[in-house]
Design an enzyme around this catalytic site. Sequence first.
Site, PDB file in Angstrom:
ATOM      1  N   ARG A   5       0.724  -1.213   0.032  1.00 23.34           N
ATOM      2  CA  ARG A   5       0.029  -0.071   0.137  1.00 23.34           C
ATOM      3  C   ARG A   5       0.962   1.285  -0.019  1.00 23.34           C
ATOM      4  O   ARG A   5       1.532   1.652   1.137  1.00 23.34           O
ATOM      5  CB  ARG A   5      -0.934  -0.135   1.064  1.00 23.34           C
ATOM      6  CG  ARG A   5      -1.777   1.308   1.475  1.00 23.34           C
ATOM      7  CD  ARG A   5      -2.801   1.269   2.474  1.00 23.34           C
ATOM      8  NE  ARG A   5      -2.230   0.688   3.829  1.00 23.34           N
ATOM      9  CZ  ARG A   5      -1.803   1.318   4.686  1.00 23.34           C
ATOM     10  NH1 ARG A   5      -1.437   2.552   4.464  1.00 23.34           N
ATOM     11  NH2 ARG A   5      -1.463   0.912   6.024  1.00 23.34           N
ATOM     12  N   HIS A  47      -4.025   4.132   4.703  1.00 23.13           N
ATOM     13  CA  HIS A  47      -4.875   3.010   4.675  1.00 23.13           C
ATOM     14  C   HIS A  47      -6.179   3.627   4.223  1.00 23.13           C
ATOM     15  O   HIS A  47      -6.790   3.188   3.621  1.00 23.13           O
ATOM     16  CB  HIS A  47      -5.064   2.576   6.382  1.00 23.13           C
ATOM     17  CG  HIS A  47      -6.251   1.843   6.209  1.00 23.13           C
ATOM     18  ND1 HIS A  47      -6.189   0.514   5.819  1.00 23.13           N
ATOM     19  CD2 HIS A  47      -7.390   1.796   6.946  1.00 23.13           C
ATOM     20  CE1 HIS A  47      -7.341  -0.263   6.273  1.00 23.13           C
ATOM     21  NE2 HIS A  47      -8.059   0.558   6.849  1.00 23.13           N
ATOM     22  N   TYR A  98       4.298   5.389  11.243  1.00 22.90           N
ATOM     23  CA  TYR A  98       4.492   4.190  11.407  1.00 22.90           C
ATOM     24  C   TYR A  98       5.024   3.268  10.505  1.00 22.90           C
ATOM     25  O   TYR A  98       5.596   2.180  10.660  1.00 22.90           O
ATOM     26  CB  TYR A  98       3.137   3.197  11.833  1.00 22.90           C
ATOM     27  CG  TYR A  98       2.264   3.287  10.519  1.00 22.90           C
ATOM     28  CD1 TYR A  98       2.125   2.233   9.560  1.00 22.90           C
ATOM     29  CD2 TYR A  98       1.112   3.962  10.768  1.00 22.90           C
ATOM     30  CE1 TYR A  98       1.300   2.444   8.465  1.00 22.90           C
ATOM     31  CE2 TYR A  98       0.064   4.048   9.697  1.00 22.90           C
ATOM     32  CZ  TYR A  98       0.351   3.423   8.571  1.00 22.90           C
ATOM     33  OH  TYR A  98      -0.597   3.244   7.703  1.00 22.90           O
TER      34      TYR A  98
END
Length: 391
Positions: A285, A289, A298
């Site tokens: 990805r 998200h 993160y």
Amino acid sequence: MAKGDPGVTTRGRRATPRTRKRASGDPELVQLLTPEGERIESVTGPDGIEYRADFTDEEYRGLYRDLVLVRKLDAEATALQRQGELGIWASLLGQEAAQVGSGRALRTQDMAFPTYREHGVLYCRGIDPIMPLGLFRGVDQGGWDPNEFKFNMYTIVIGAQTLHATGYAMGIAMDGKTGTDEGEAVIAYFGDGATSQGDVNEAFVWAGVFNAPMVFFCQNNQYAISEPLERQTRIPLYQRAAGFGFPGIRVDGNDVLATYAVTRTALDNARYGQGPSLIEAYTYRMGAHTTSDDPTRYRIASEVEAWQAKDPIARMKAFLTNQQLADADFFAEVDEQARRESVHLRERVLAMPNPEPDTLFDHVYPNGSPLLDQQREQFSRYLESFEGSAH
């Protein structure tokens, strides 16, 4: 649109694993197109099946066009959300090959059960790309007919669609719609994070026990929102299938050719009555998200850069260029088509009428209900309380 037969050998042969070795240190997986655009004629997977993708020149170009258009439309939707025109958006950036490859592998009679990110599969099923934007704008519930397009409504609840798909597939088997070339198969899409959900594992149990004609298609994009893959599993995801009694295989999810070949084989095995299988499309990805997420909190930039070198569109463009299947004029024409369609999409979104608030009750039950009528009346009185208010 790619219509060719990938030339795969099906019917469930098993043999010693001979998956393509990876020099980069990445996991072994089925790959037919390297990140540099090098074409691999065929590869034998751990399942003993020889995978290959033999398309016409026009079909190769069609796959590239699909990838570019899907990415551009997705980017336009992200921009619309950032400008306040959509409530939220789940981008597929980086996962185009996994979706276009598997979407084009579906036959007309096959049924797909998506999550909320399968915009590329939706496009391949011939659905107007504005349909999911109506959902995320809050104008409607999606708008397309699942029976007409053999593509179920988007599912927001993580993993729930795998149980829906399994029940549908069990119905196909019970109706005797397997065992021939015209047999039906089902594919259920989900992410790596969903494999930790009980619904997904229950679906594995039911599909395995009842030999359901379906394919579980996991887009392993490396993160369950903010949790990396190592927080989700101790073994490769595709290996989980063995514990439920059916085969699993990992494919390069940034390789549209390999994804097509592996998915077509799995679907054909299912339609011939050989039961379920699990495909792990190993991809990444590239963005957030959803538009509510901040991935910089993160993951590190060098990781993203490493995956950018494996970009699915860049490798397909390199392949077409190296094989002299497309020139600069073709690529410019595709880019211009993508630009036009994205502008048109934006114009249509901005022209969407705002629905009357009480229409949210219209489609809860097909014939209504006394309780629903009571709630509608209460809501109408609430709305009327604002009439004439300065606020």
